[in-house]
Design an enzyme around this catalytic site. Sequence first.
Site, mmCIF file in Angstrom:
data_model
loop_
_atom_site.group_PDB
_atom_site.id
_atom_site.type_symbol
_atom_site.label_atom_id
_atom_site.label_comp_id
_atom_site.label_asym_id
_atom_site.label_seq_id
_atom_site.Cartn_x
_atom_site.Cartn_y
_atom_site.Cartn_z
ATOM 1 N N ALA A 218 -2.980 -6.069 -2.997
ATOM 2 C CA ALA A 218 -1.915 -6.290 -2.013
ATOM 3 C C ALA A 218 -2.113 -7.726 -1.486
ATOM 4 O O ALA A 218 -1.207 -8.429 -1.305
ATOM 5 C CB ALA A 218 -2.275 -5.258 -0.861
ATOM 6 N N ASP B 101 0.717 -0.309 5.031
ATOM 7 C CA ASP B 101 -0.159 0.810 5.448
ATOM 8 C C ASP B 101 -1.583 1.026 4.864
ATOM 9 O O ASP B 101 -1.601 1.885 3.784
ATOM 10 C CB ASP B 101 0.532 2.201 5.367
ATOM 11 N N PHE C 61 1.013 -1.394 0.128
ATOM 12 C CA PHE C 61 -0.099 -0.053 0.040
ATOM 13 C C PHE C 61 1.080 1.300 0.059
ATOM 14 O O PHE C 61 0.695 2.173 0.824
ATOM 15 C CB PHE C 61 -0.906 0.133 1.333
ATOM 16 N N ASP D 227 1.222 -1.381 -4.935
ATOM 17 C CA ASP D 227 0.066 -0.579 -4.887
ATOM 18 C C ASP D 227 -0.919 -1.028 -5.826
ATOM 19 O O ASP D 227 -0.371 -1.479 -7.152
ATOM 20 C CB ASP D 227 0.542 0.825 -4.821
ATOM 21 N N CYS E 159 -5.899 3.227 9.633
ATOM 22 C CA CYS E 159 -6.521 4.646 9.693
ATOM 23 C C CYS E 159 -7.963 4.700 9.960
ATOM 24 O O CYS E 159 -8.663 5.608 9.678
ATOM 25 C CB CYS E 159 -6.298 5.453 8.621
HETATM 26 N N1 SAH Z 1 1.523 4.301 2.770
HETATM 27 C C1 SAH Z 1 1.074 5.375 2.045
HETATM 28 C C2 SAH Z 1 -0.338 5.828 1.874
HETATM 29 C C3 SAH Z 1 -1.100 4.419 1.852
HETATM 30 S S1 SAH Z 1 -2.790 4.936 1.425
HETATM 31 C C4 SAH Z 1 2.077 6.686 2.160
HETATM 32 O O1 SAH Z 1 2.773 6.394 3.095
HETATM 33 O O2 SAH Z 1 1.703 7.678 1.873
HETATM 34 C C5 SAH Z 1 -3.467 3.456 0.937
HETATM 35 C C6 SAH Z 1 -3.059 2.849 -0.595
HETATM 36 O O3 SAH Z 1 -3.385 1.620 -0.713
HETATM 37 C C7 SAH Z 1 -3.277 3.744 -1.807
HETATM 38 O O4 SAH Z 1 -2.430 4.146 -2.511
HETATM 39 C C8 SAH Z 1 -4.197 2.712 -2.458
HETATM 40 O O5 SAH Z 1 -4.015 3.043 -3.963
HETATM 41 C C9 SAH Z 1 -3.712 1.482 -1.976
HETATM 42 N N2 SAH Z 1 -4.654 0.422 -2.076
HETATM 43 C C10 SAH Z 1 -5.815 0.356 -1.489
HETATM 44 N N3 SAH Z 1 -6.599 -0.837 -1.650
HETATM 45 C C11 SAH Z 1 -5.814 -1.803 -2.189
HETATM 46 C C12 SAH Z 1 -5.406 -2.900 -2.296
HETATM 47 N N4 SAH Z 1 -6.346 -3.870 -2.182
HETATM 48 N N5 SAH Z 1 -4.275 -3.450 -3.169
HETATM 49 C C13 SAH Z 1 -3.261 -2.717 -3.345
HETATM 50 N N6 SAH Z 1 -3.368 -1.172 -2.788
HETATM 51 C C14 SAH Z 1 -4.415 -0.838 -2.494
#
Ligand code: SAH
Length: 397
Positions: A281, A301, A230, A252, A341
Amino acid sequence: MADKKLPTVLLRAGEDRRVRSGHPWAFSNEILMDAETKAIPPGSLATLRAPGGEALGLVTFNPHSLIATRLLSSNPEAVVDALFFGRRLAQAMALRDRLIGVPFYRLIHAEADGLPGVIVDRFGDALAVQVNSLGMDKLTPVLLEALEAELSPKTIVLKNDSPVRALEGLTREVVVAKGELSGPIELLENGAKFTADLSGGQKTGWFYDQRDNRRFMAGLAKGAGVLDVFSYSGGFGVLAAKQGAKSVICIDRSQPALEAAKQAAALNGVEKIVSFEKSEAFEALEKLGAAGKKFDVVICDPPAFVKSRKDLKIGAQGYRKLVRLAAPLVARGGFFFVASCSHLVDPPLFAEQVRRGLRDASRNGRILLSSGAALDHPVHPALPETAYLKAMTLQLD
Ligand code: SAH
């Protein structure tokens, strides 16, 4: 806008205790909804009064929202104009300048900064503003005037696309209120460069809340093989690479997020160290696990799994599953960071999911750090539940 001109919103008998004790909200069932109150245009400024008539403060009022009044000032005589907003902006800015040192931070974090329903993220001379209450939406022109007076930014984006706006009867829209936005904006964090797309990115374009956690994890990642799941725009992974990680994989499912992460890697001269994978993910974690891959540092995250109370049980289990799939990828003695979060998942519930996930994965270890959002996301003392971010860093055996 003197007191006498403002309409009155009266609390029901016995419902003034919480507000008197310093809570900034009154809920709709605590308000006396007589014909006069119903006639107040939603989003108006009003004087909140105790059942006996005593003025308790100046509020914005929305009878259609569960949070019916939000306290703007405990002084019922306060004049809500650009100077009023300006004083709060100036105070918030002085705090951030002292805490962060570079002009890239959350400038306004709603109630804790005296501006309920308002988020302002600062990217140098560009601002991303989110207004999430009807009362503040109506006051947006005054807020913009105050931002102009305090910061004279080049660009202001009203990133009003949060789903919570629906609870206030507001539509979702993204508007460039000042200047032009010709592409992503560069920002500096923990000494590294990143980019944020203020109009098309997620939330305000950047998650400043993880600033301190990113620095802490980068410190653990020297010489390490790092997995950043993520990853969004590379806040954890690219910083880790810049601070000496041996290799970093950012995963991601969003292509634009990975493009931004790639750009950040290039901006910091670590494009040879960081690689990128566009994947779901959970699937990626399963695959890496099946292949027996190990990393010295694994960072997870995810977005909020729990968005409403009815998702609490299922959503909370998402964290358990995440830990179950990610923990096996952590090398013995390696470090594991996992965050939530979801504001509805409180710290004990989160800790419980982490514990169960580790158990499922038959991994032991120790919690090194339980942390939250960075200091530019302060919390109103009466709203501890708004401290939405929980993070845990463990060493696994
Ligand atoms: N770690 C990042 C913030 C993460 S926000 C930082 O430090 O800025 C959450 C992220 O998860 C987003 O970029 C979103 O595109 C991704 N995301 C959401 N669901 C997902 C999934 N099922 N598989 C992979 N990525 C995912």
